[in-house]
Structures are given as C-alpha cells and as structure tokens.
Design an enzyme around this catalytic site. Sequence first.
Site, PDB file in Angstrom:
ATOM      1  N   LYS A  28       0.866  -1.184   0.000  1.00 46.56           N
ATOM      2  CA  LYS A  28       0.000   0.000   0.000  1.00 46.56           C
ATOM      3  C   LYS A  28       0.900   1.229   0.000  1.00 46.56           C
ATOM      4  O   LYS A  28       1.789   1.353   0.828  1.00 46.56           O
ATOM      5  CB  LYS A  28      -0.893  -0.037   1.254  1.00 46.56           C
ATOM      6  N   HIS A  29       0.683   2.115  -0.941  1.00 48.46           N
ATOM      7  CA  HIS A  29       1.498   3.328  -1.057  1.00 48.46           C
ATOM      8  C   HIS A  29       2.987   3.006  -1.108  1.00 48.46           C
ATOM      9  O   HIS A  29       3.801   3.652  -0.447  1.00 48.46           O
ATOM     10  CB  HIS A  29       1.181   4.298   0.071  1.00 48.46           C
ATOM     11  N   ASN A  60      12.941   5.222   7.864  1.00 49.12           N
ATOM     12  CA  ASN A  60      13.587   4.163   8.639  1.00 49.12           C
ATOM     13  C   ASN A  60      12.692   2.923   8.669  1.00 49.12           C
ATOM     14  O   ASN A  60      11.516   3.032   8.990  1.00 49.12           O
ATOM     15  CB  ASN A  60      13.846   4.642  10.065  1.00 49.12           C
TER      16      ASN A  60
END
Length: 527
Positions: free
Chosen positions: A278-279, A421
Amino acid sequence: MSQPSPVRRAIISVSDKSGLTAFAKRLAAAGVELVSTGGTARALREAGLAPRDVSELTGFPEIMDGRVKTLHPKVHGGLLALRGDAAHQAAMRDHGIEPVDLLVVNLYPFEATVARGADYDECVENIDIGGPAMIRAAAKNHAHVGVVTDPADYDAAATEIEKLGGLSHELKRRLAAAAYARTAAYDAAIAAWFARELGEAHPRAIAFSGALKQTLRYGENPHQRAALYLGGEARPGAATARQAQGKELSYNNLNDADAAFELVAEFAGAGPAVAIVKHANPCGVALGASLAEAYAKALKCDPVSAFGGVIAANQALDRAAAEKIAEIFAEVVIAPDADEDALSVLSRKKNVRVLLTGILPDPAAPGLTWRPLAGGFLVQSRDNGRIREADLKIVTRRRPTPQETADMLFAFTVAKHVKSNAIVYAKKGATVGIGAGQMSRVDSSRIAARKAADAAEAAGEREPLTKGSVVASDAFFPFADGLLAAAEAGATAVIQPGGSIRDEEVIAAADEAGLAMAFTGMRHFRH
C-alpha cells in the site's frame, strides 16, 4: 492555415516491414513515385509494385555491403532543399537533384539486437547511419518534407495524401517531432550499450528514453498529468505486463504494483510467496506451502492497511489463492501467470486489475535507477545486494536458532523494500509488524509493534504477533533504545547492518536482554 505540401516522390527504406506494402500501395495509387533500397525494394516488388532504386536516383551504386547507399548529395539535397528558395532551386537544377517530399524510414533494429544478447560485432553492425541522417534532414525541413518513422503513422500520412494531395503542416510538425524523438532514443540506446560494454558506471553524458505506452487519467493526484513510457532495460514488471482484466491502471496502481512485484521476486525459488503493498510500502509479506497460505499469512500482518492494496505473487495464481484474494477489495493483483480457474474467480471482481508478467524480474541483476532533482537528476545502481547466512556476523553471546536465522534473512530482505527508517518483525516466514518511513528508528519500532498488537486483536489472539519474532532494521541502531523497544515487543533476535560508533553499547544491551543479534555489513536505505 497553410496549404498542404504536395507529395510526388517518396524514399522508403525500412527495417520493420510491418504494414509496408499496404501503405506503399496507397501511396502509389495516389500517384507518388516510390524510391527504395535493398530489402525494402525487394519487398515492394514482391507485392507487385515497381519502386525506383535509390542508386538510379543518385547515379551511384550501393557499396560496402550496403553501408553506403543513401549518404549522397542527391538524397540529402532532395530532402533539405527549401522549395521557395531561388538559390536552392538553382542548385538542384545545376546538380540534377530531384526533390523528395516524403521519407519513410525505420532504423536497423539495434535495441532488439542488444536485447537478444548478440555479440559486440553484430551490435555494431546494427547501428544505423544513413537512416538517422536522412530522418534528421527531413525533420529539419519539415516545412516541405514529411518524415514517417513509425508504422503507426502510416494511415494518417496516407489518408492526408489521398484526401489533400499532400501533407498538412500540422501533421508534418507532429511527424518531425516524433522523428527527432526516435533518433534521440536510438542514440541513447547506443550510448547506454557502449557504457555497459566499457564498464563505465558514470559516463560523461547520460540519456534515458522511452516510448509512450499509454496516457493515464492523472498522476499521484487528480491535478497532475501522467503517462506510462516503456524504455531502458528489458525487465518484466507492471509496465510491460499483460492486463487480463479490470479498470484502467492509474499512476499509483503502477507504482505500487512495481514495488510489490520487485519485492516478491526476491523470493523466487523459495516456494510460494505473497506481498501486499500500500502506497509503495509492504503491509504484509509471507512464504507458505501454497499461495493461498502465503496470502493468508501476509494478510494477517495488517488486514486494515491491506484493504485497497496491491497483491503480488511469485508464482502462477491458482483457484485457491484467487478465492482468498477475492474476499477483500484489492486494486491490483500481479503475478507471473494465472490459470483459467483463478481468472474466472477474479473476474467476479470486475474492477480489480489483473496483471500477468510471464516471468519474475531478477533481483540480483544490475541496472540503474534515477530520480529528478531541480536542475538535474540522481543516478545510482539498483539495490541488488543480497545477504545469505554465510554473510552474517553473530555479535552476541547467544547465537540465533536455525528458525531465527531463516526469519532474520527473510525480514532483512523485506526491509530492503520498506521506506526508511524501516523496521520489520517476522516469525515463521511471515511479517508480523512493519514500521516504515519514520524520522526516528524508535518510532518505526513502536509503530510496527503497535500494528502487530492490533493485528493480533483482529485475529482474536491474546498475545501480540511480535512475541517470539525476529526484527530487522534497514540501517544500524544508533542507540540501544530502538533495540530495546523491539525486545519489549517480544522479539528474540535482531538483524541489522552494524557500523554505529555505539555498536558495543547496542551489543551489550542485546546480551543483557538475552537477544541474539547478527550484523550484515550491508545497509538498505530506501527513500
């Protein structure tokens, strides 16, 4: 609007013979004299046409195995002469130069020759010289000359000649623009090939090119315009896939599908694997005894984020996997293939885009990636680094178990595809918590743990999924707090690159917590 310029004479010299004879017959029927070379002339004669040899036009034979045939003043003078310029017209009369009104050329198949792995000498022999020279000449003089470099433009050119007796200025401009784009792409391909052959990672000048595949409804947002171009290295994926069903693909669909497929390709040969993205960030990745099992394990990691995501598989979809996938809404499903039963199941979800690529991309293959900056662009080699068990350096008193080792390698591979990160918890070949894109590695650890707790609650489990898991970090832990956050979440082993000035402090904290920890010596930032 300017009057169409008449087309009385055309030079035709093509490598790709697609649509050639039908186009040439329309030109001949419209009274256009055909001038041709070599294999093109033979093809036209076999179709019952009577082209004039270019050597008759020039008064000079083809020489050097056809290397020199159109590089002649009578060709280039005919293409470049300004029709309304008295001096140009006088020069044509003095030197017996006949005007050329239409040039139809496509180039030696250099890109295809390289793609099939031909040797150096054959690739060099497929560098076209006369073709680009003629194309550039005709395109420069597009006020008077039409230039067609793509069979897709044959019909438009023939239709105008039939209706107007010539070519409109508007069409000639469009054809000239396409011609220069073609020669630019051709030269870019040759330059890139030479750079690879010479082992030049950063040549003095670099060019990228692509051919329009489709315009898209919009970009990342509705106010942005977008399109999909094909170009660069030959690599299977979302851009080149066959769409078996579903709505038109969007910019975000393609971006996410590419991310998902590149991730799942990391597990080629490891058995069935599924990634849910997703994204451009994975929200679940898993291995399983079957694709259906892998999908169920991947979905369990974050079922909320998976809604409306992209699902990628590393094997051909079967009915069992398709039945599971069809239980929730997915934007795109991408896989190397799918059997008829799987496609039948997915066809019930008519809006779901199904992309079939044929094969997986090779995650270890070299290649380049690039992104724009204001006034330039960054170029780097693809992150094709891979860590195997032999590469691990165990830095804690406790050594990882075989299961922990397998899960650490799995988690670190997934972390390579998570925005930095990146923190990835994994257990028994499945992600159980993913933290992405945070400014602090501690925050990524906590977000991943929180997602794992939410997923456990959704699954009706009493303990967080991270209990008994391993944790992977895409870069070193600069302080012990990130590692301790992972331990608090229930992780028993850690894999990270190492290399911090506080490594000893982090190792001591791991020992105190009873964790096993491995250093990889390789970082996987993804921005």
